[in-house]
Write an enzyme that holds these catalytic residues in place. Structure first.
Site, mmCIF file in Angstrom:
data_model
loop_
_atom_site.group_PDB
_atom_site.id
_atom_site.type_symbol
_atom_site.label_atom_id
_atom_site.label_comp_id
_atom_site.label_asym_id
_atom_site.label_seq_id
_atom_site.Cartn_x
_atom_site.Cartn_y
_atom_site.Cartn_z
ATOM 1 N N ASP A 39 0.772 -1.263 0.000
ATOM 2 C CA ASP A 39 0.000 0.000 0.000
ATOM 3 C C ASP A 39 0.798 1.306 0.000
ATOM 4 O O ASP A 39 1.780 1.440 0.738
ATOM 5 C CB ASP A 39 -0.864 0.094 1.268
ATOM 6 C CG ASP A 39 -1.566 -1.175 1.612
ATOM 7 O OD1 ASP A 39 -1.512 -2.125 0.835
ATOM 8 O OD2 ASP A 39 -2.173 -1.216 2.695
ATOM 9 N N GLN A 55 4.165 0.569 2.241
ATOM 10 C CA GLN A 55 4.381 -0.670 2.986
ATOM 11 C C GLN A 55 5.556 -1.397 2.336
ATOM 12 O O GLN A 55 5.559 -1.635 1.123
ATOM 13 C CB GLN A 55 3.111 -1.526 2.936
ATOM 14 C CG GLN A 55 1.968 -0.960 3.762
ATOM 15 C CD GLN A 55 2.241 -1.117 5.241
ATOM 16 O OE1 GLN A 55 2.048 -2.185 5.797
ATOM 17 N NE2 GLN A 55 2.698 -0.065 5.900
ATOM 18 N N SER A 99 -0.280 0.221 7.415
ATOM 19 C CA SER A 99 -0.612 1.425 6.640
ATOM 20 C C SER A 99 -1.086 2.595 7.487
ATOM 21 O O SER A 99 -1.658 2.417 8.562
ATOM 22 C CB SER A 99 -1.680 1.079 5.605
ATOM 23 O OG SER A 99 -1.056 0.361 4.573
HETATM 24 C C1 FRU Z 1 -3.822 -3.692 2.733
HETATM 25 C C2 FRU Z 1 -3.179 -4.097 4.049
HETATM 26 C C3 FRU Z 1 -3.533 -3.092 5.126
HETATM 27 C C4 FRU Z 1 -2.408 -3.250 6.089
HETATM 28 C C5 FRU Z 1 -1.242 -3.511 5.179
HETATM 29 C C6 FRU Z 1 -0.210 -4.437 5.745
HETATM 30 O O1 FRU Z 1 -3.161 -4.137 1.609
HETATM 31 O O2 FRU Z 1 -3.588 -5.404 4.395
HETATM 32 O O3 FRU Z 1 -4.802 -3.291 5.691
HETATM 33 O O4 FRU Z 1 -2.222 -2.103 6.858
HETATM 34 O O5 FRU Z 1 -1.777 -4.064 3.987
HETATM 35 O O6 FRU Z 1 0.912 -4.492 4.937
#
Ligand code: FRU
Length: 494
Positions: A39, A55, A99
């Site tokens: 993300d 991420q 995120s």
């Molecule tokens: C969405 C997610 C978010 C989380 C992140 C973890 O793609 O699952 O909900 O914060 O990725 O990497």
């Protein structure tokens, strides 16, 4: 003080990045510095440039304990890496910095709000994430985690809500200088809901309301919410997990949802009037928006589908790129998207053909390439006689091709990457119902080496897809079953 975990990540990414040649990356889409990206996070305009965090797991081509990668850009297209901003290095986030988002504080520092993850072993031996909302404050390069983290935890949840699925805060500053944030969560019915919190200073937070509830209609858990005013309406973007397809909507499993409606600021309740997918292609998830200084609402998404990561060979050096940044607006009650206008500055070497009538196969001189902006206007080539099919084939050579095809009788546009070099039995095609009358259709295709984004009817719908085809495959040709008349305008994007 930078922790050892963060220092190691920063040292590692600096070395590992050197192993990746410029031409092995997209040209103007942000790709991960090294390793794995998902993300977009903390999309913001700060100290005269756009900041985009993401991420990040630098050490492998798969998801791992989440860090925040960091890049900056003046025009949303030329990105420069900065050192990783966050690492999982505190007791409350040691299993991941998930995120989140960013705002500027009155004293000029930048505030990051993210989800801290800590694994807890339950009585049955299984591990579950405890998810809390945390803060870090910084100067655009270095960030210090707040001493009173977490600022939102199980205590701040409405009755029956899950402390295991409580993530992805999107923060914004109101005109009166106070702050709000929306967070994804799960009520006891196991589906999704979006919680709204308010704060006077960005540090102390209070639960305000359940902004919106899924009631198991659109998938299950709602991840990565974003909430803003646009063209007189309120828009809630979220990425639901485990969606069921319905007609031509919501085919991506983990998909995207745009709800448009009204918002009562007093009660903190959103009333939806319209729902649609945000993207109708294969690879698009977890989008986040920024309000640009000139008032544009700009969205960027993770250009990947959780279920289709295997398209990328694990022997490569990076996995994960962002979509084009897109300007959002509302027209006829629906969400529209345009590539950011900055892209026009990259257009070079215009080639144009107007009013070409053809059937069967057609090649056009100088229409080729893998970093291009291609505009097509389609019409029937004969009066009173609709063609059966039109196709545009690109990233093509003797071995490979990716196709965009349109059947006007059904009004269905299809993207197909079966022959794009994939060696895996994953999803390769997506069909979308588009608005077309009498075989007329407008398409704008943006290619950037490893992706295709198709803007349909001036942004009424978008289909996004990655493809890792050998870069030698740069041919383009047109096909028509029946007679098609078209205009073609093409630029290189350099
Ligand atoms: C969405 C997610 C978010 C989380 C992140 C973890 O793609 O699952 O909900 O914060 O990725 O990497």
């Amino acid at each position: 003080m930078t922790s050892q975990t963060l220092r190691e990540a920063r040292k590692y990414e600096e070395e590992a990045e050197k192993m990746i040649k410029e031409e092995e990356r997209p040209g103007f889409h942000l790709s991960v510095r090294t390793g794995w990206m998902n993300d977009p996070n903390g999309f913001s305009y700060y100290k005269g440039q756009y900041h985009l965090f993401y991420q990040y797991y630098p050490y492998d081509l798969k998801w791992g304990p989440m860090h925040w990668g960091h890049a900056v850009s003046k025009d949303l297209l030329h990105w420069y890496y900065l050192p990783a901003a966050l690492a999982p290095d505190e007791t409350y986030d040691r299993d991941g910095c998930f995120s989140g988002s960013a705002v500027t504080l009155p004293d000029g520092r930048q505030l990051l709000m993210y989800t801290g993850v800590l694994k807890e072993q339950r009585k049955n031996g299984k591990f579950h994430d405890i998810q809390t909302q945390c803060l870090a404050v910084g100067d655009g390069v270095d960030y210090v985690k707040y001493e009173n983290n977490p600022v939102l935890d199980a205590e701040d949840l409405p009755e029956g809500s899950s402390k295991y699925d409580f993530r992805d805060p999107k923060i914004w500053k109101k005109e009166d200088g106070t702050y709000c944030c929306v967070v994804g969560n799960r009520p006891s019915d196991g589906s999704g809901q979006i919680l709204l919190y308010t704060s006077l200073d960005g540090f102390q937070w209070n639960f305000k309301s359940i902004l919106a509830s899924n009631h198991n209609r659109f998938g299950k858990m709602w991840e990565c919410p974003d909430f803003f005013k646009l063209d007189g309406k309120w828009v809630l973007l979220t990425s639901p997990q485990d969606m069921l397809p319905s007609g031509f909507e919501y085919h991506n499993g983990n998909g995207t949802l745009c709800l448009i409606g009204d918002y009562d600021e007093e009660t903190g309740i959103f009333t939806e009037q319209h729902d649609q997918a945000i993207d109708y292609g294969i690879d698009f998830y977890a989008p986040q928006t920024v309000l640009a200084p000139d008032g544009r609402r700009i969205m960027i998404g993770w250009m990947q589908n959780w279920d289709a990561c295997a398209l990328r060979s694990p022997e490569e050096k990076w996995l994960g790129q962002m979509s084009l940044p897109r300007e959002l607006f509302i027209k006829d009650g629906k969400l529209y998207q345009h590539p950011v206008k900055e892209l026009e500055k990259m257009r070079k070497n215009k080639v144009e053909y107007y009013n070409i009538t053809f059937s069967n196969l057609l090649n056009l001189d100088r229409i080729q390439g893998r970093r291009i902006d291609l505009e097509l206007t389609l019409r029937p080539g004969e009066p009173e006689k609709l063609y059966q099919k039109f196709a545009l084939r690109f990233a093509q050579n003797d071995t490979y091709q990716t196709a965009l095809s349109f059947r006007p009788h059904e009004s269905i546009l299809k993207i197909d990457r079966k022959f794009s070099g994939s060696r895996r039995a994953i999803i390769h095609q997506r069909r979308s119902l588009v608005n077309s009358r009498n075989g007329e259709l407008k398409l704008r295709l943006i290619l950037d080496r490893f992706s295709a984004e198709v803007f349909i009817n001036d942004g009424e719908q978008v289909m996004t897809m990655v493809m890792y085809t050998d870069l030698a495959a740069e041919g383009i040709c047109f096909f028509a079953d029946g007679m098609v008349n078209m205009d073609v305008v093409k630029y290189d994007l350099v």
